[in-house]
Design an enzyme around this catalytic site. Structure first.
Site, PDB file in Angstrom:
ATOM      1  N   GLY A 185       5.211   0.702  -4.783  1.00 49.49           N
ATOM      2  CA  GLY A 185       5.837  -0.439  -5.439  1.00 49.49           C
ATOM      3  C   GLY A 185       7.161  -0.100  -6.076  1.00 49.49           C
ATOM      4  O   GLY A 185       8.127  -0.858  -5.982  1.00 49.49           O
ATOM      5  N   PRO A 201       0.807  -1.230   0.000  1.00 49.10           N
ATOM      6  CA  PRO A 201       0.000   0.000   0.000  1.00 49.10           C
ATOM      7  C   PRO A 201       0.834   1.271   0.000  1.00 49.10           C
ATOM      8  O   PRO A 201       0.397   2.312  -0.506  1.00 49.10           O
ATOM      9  CB  PRO A 201      -0.818  -0.132   1.294  1.00 49.10           C
ATOM     10  N   ILE A 229      -9.480   7.813 -35.036  1.00 48.39           N
ATOM     11  CA  ILE A 229      -9.708   7.510 -36.452  1.00 48.39           C
ATOM     12  C   ILE A 229     -11.021   6.757 -36.638  1.00 48.39           C
ATOM     13  O   ILE A 229     -11.761   6.977 -37.608  1.00 48.39           O
ATOM     14  CB  ILE A 229      -8.521   6.700 -37.020  1.00 48.39           C
ATOM     15  N   HIS A 230     -11.359   5.893 -35.681  1.00 44.06           N
ATOM     16  CA  HIS A 230     -12.596   5.126 -35.754  1.00 44.06           C
ATOM     17  C   HIS A 230     -13.825   5.954 -35.376  1.00 44.06           C
ATOM     18  O   HIS A 230     -14.961   5.514 -35.628  1.00 44.06           O
ATOM     19  CB  HIS A 230     -12.525   3.913 -34.816  1.00 44.06           C
ATOM     20  N   GLY A 231     -13.627   7.111 -34.758  1.00 44.91           N
ATOM     21  CA  GLY A 231     -14.760   7.917 -34.335  1.00 44.91           C
ATOM     22  C   GLY A 231     -15.584   7.190 -33.279  1.00 44.91           C
ATOM     23  O   GLY A 231     -15.045   6.580 -32.351  1.00 44.91           O
ATOM     24  N   GLY A 232     -16.890   7.199 -33.440  1.00 47.42           N
ATOM     25  CA  GLY A 232     -17.768   6.561 -32.467  1.00 47.42           C
ATOM     26  C   GLY A 232     -17.510   5.071 -32.320  1.00 47.42           C
ATOM     27  O   GLY A 232     -17.638   4.513 -31.220  1.00 47.42           O
ATOM     28  N   GLU A 253       5.759  -2.465 -13.097  1.00 45.51           N
ATOM     29  CA  GLU A 253       7.201  -2.762 -13.149  1.00 45.51           C
ATOM     30  C   GLU A 253       8.045  -1.491 -13.242  1.00 45.51           C
ATOM     31  O   GLU A 253       8.990  -1.396 -14.027  1.00 45.51           O
ATOM     32  CB  GLU A 253       7.511  -3.749 -14.274  1.00 45.51           C
ATOM     33  N   THR A 307       7.040   2.751 -12.626  1.00 42.64           N
ATOM     34  CA  THR A 307       6.352   3.774 -13.405  1.00 42.64           C
ATOM     35  C   THR A 307       7.330   4.462 -14.348  1.00 42.64           C
ATOM     36  O   THR A 307       8.543   4.455 -14.140  1.00 42.64           O
ATOM     37  CB  THR A 307       5.736   4.842 -12.483  1.00 42.64           C
TER      38      THR A 307
END
Length: 399
Positions: free
Chosen positions: A140, A137, A350-353, A376, A378
């Protein structure tokens, strides 16, 4: 001199025909057995056992592990190729293989012959699974800050502590656990950490909550609680109080695999973007004819190939046993993971929706790419490592 390296010879990448044949075999297997099941894995947040079994039968669980311990051999470059091809289909499946390496590498590098035979061999054969329980906690990337405790009593240790974000802990049979056995020495904050092999079914080992992180569905991490776990002294990996070296050396090796995961993610997102741009029509023409789309695709391709070259270069240096591979590994992990996130983001645009529609199978790559920038070590820590290693290699300075 090519600062901070000594020669252009240092930039050779040792690819052979064997590597290409291996890539083709992995891709054929992945496209046949894994790619068709990505939706099932995403929706169930679980990798079907038969897929992992099939990977073991193909020898993929043993790539990079010496043959004398049940593996296929092949080194870091072969491992990177496997990770890239698997991540191209289902990145979380590459995590499952990578976590096995997070367990096996420290045992192979620092463990006794008995530990290698007992624990690495079944991992390599796919009969057992491993995990690496370091993160807590409190953090890492700061390995020296580990707070779990291990107290020696006669011929064993008693470990108490809590680990978080431990990938594959829910399926693992063995854990590589770090714990503090002594207070740090003055000027040596890293001193006093020891690493152990812990079997999951031992009394006191508890698998807690599963963290619902943004990506890597199918292999999302768990909490591990160690409550008075009794560990035999012979299960110490490396020297007592010098486990910091065990952990950071492990990450130096395995972060090349993270870079390779990122390359696979970037490759998949790029392929989807190109195919969509060739098919999608807007204003009476295919969108690949639009200058803004061409510019995006060109920049995506540049970053993809640069990422692959950095990753293969780091792996080649590691296979040669060159100490400089550590800085190359950090360069590759940082650049490849950030490039994968950027490439996946452009593919979505590029794909939009359709880019944010689950059924397209694209948005998952963006979620998974974000994870590669964090685990592993940051990327912020990688940048610190890069500068430290650069100054150490070039000038002998330590900061």
């Amino acid at each position: 001199m090519v600062f901070p390296f000594k020669s252009v010879e240092d930039f050779k990448i040792g690819l052979t025909e064997e590597h290409e044949l291996f890539r083709k075999s992995v891709r054929e297997f992945v496209e046949r057995e894994v790619m068709p099941r990505w939706r099932e894995i995403e929706e169930s947040n679980r990798i079907p056992p038969e897929i992992f079994k099939a990977m073991a039968e193909q020898g993929l669980t043993g790539v990079g592990i010496p043959e004398e311990y049940g593996g296929q051999g092949g080194g870091q470059l072969m491992t990177a190729i496997a990770m890239e091809e698997i991540a191209r289909a289902v990145p979380s499946l590459a995590v499952a293989i990578g976590v096995n390496h997070l367990f096996a590498v420290p045992v192979l590098e620092f463990g006794t012959e008995e530990l290698k035979k007992k624990y690495v061999t079944p991992i390599a054969r796919g009969e057992r699974r491993g995990a690496h329980a370091n993160t807590e906690p409190s953090g890492g990337s700061d390995v020296a800050g580990i707070q779990s405790r291990a107290v020696k009593e006669n011929d064993h240790y008693i470990i108490n502590g809590r680990k978080v974000f431990i990938s594959a802990a829910g399926e693992a049979d063995y854990l590589l656990v770090s714990a503090r056995t002594s207070p740090p020495q003055e000027g040596k904050r890293w001193w006093g950490i020891t690493t152990f092999v812990v079997e999951r079914d031992w009394p006191g080992v508890k698998i807690g909550q599963q963290f619902r992180v943004i990506g890597m569905r199918g292999e999302q991490p768990y909490e591990v609680v160690l409550d008075n776990v009794k560990v035999p002294a012979e299960n110490v990996v490396g020297k007592e109080n010098e486990g910091f070296k065990v952990v950071v050396t492990t990450y130096d090796h395995t972060r090349i695999g993270i870079a390779a995961q990122a390359v696979g993610i970037a490759q998949a997102a790029f392929e989807k973007a190109v195919n969509y741009a060739l098919q999608r029509e807007l204003f009476g023409q295919r969108i690949i004819n639009f200058e803004m789309i061409v510019e995006k695709l060109a920049d995506m391709y540049i970053r993809l190939e640069a990422s692959r070259l950095l990753t293969y270069w780091a792996a080649s240096l590691a296979d040669q046993g060159r100490p400089e591979y550590t800085i190359a590994a950090s360069l590759a992990k940082t650049f490849a993971s950030e490039s994968a996130e950027w490439i996946a983001r452009q593919a979505v645009q590029i794909h939009g929706g359709y880019g944010v529609d689950f059924e397209t199978g694209l948005e998952r790559y963006l979620r998974d790419a974000i994870i590669t920038t964090i685990y592993e070590g940051t990327n912020e820590v990688q940048r610190l490592t890069i500068v430290k290693e650069m100054l150490r290699q070039a000038f002998g300075l330590r900061i």
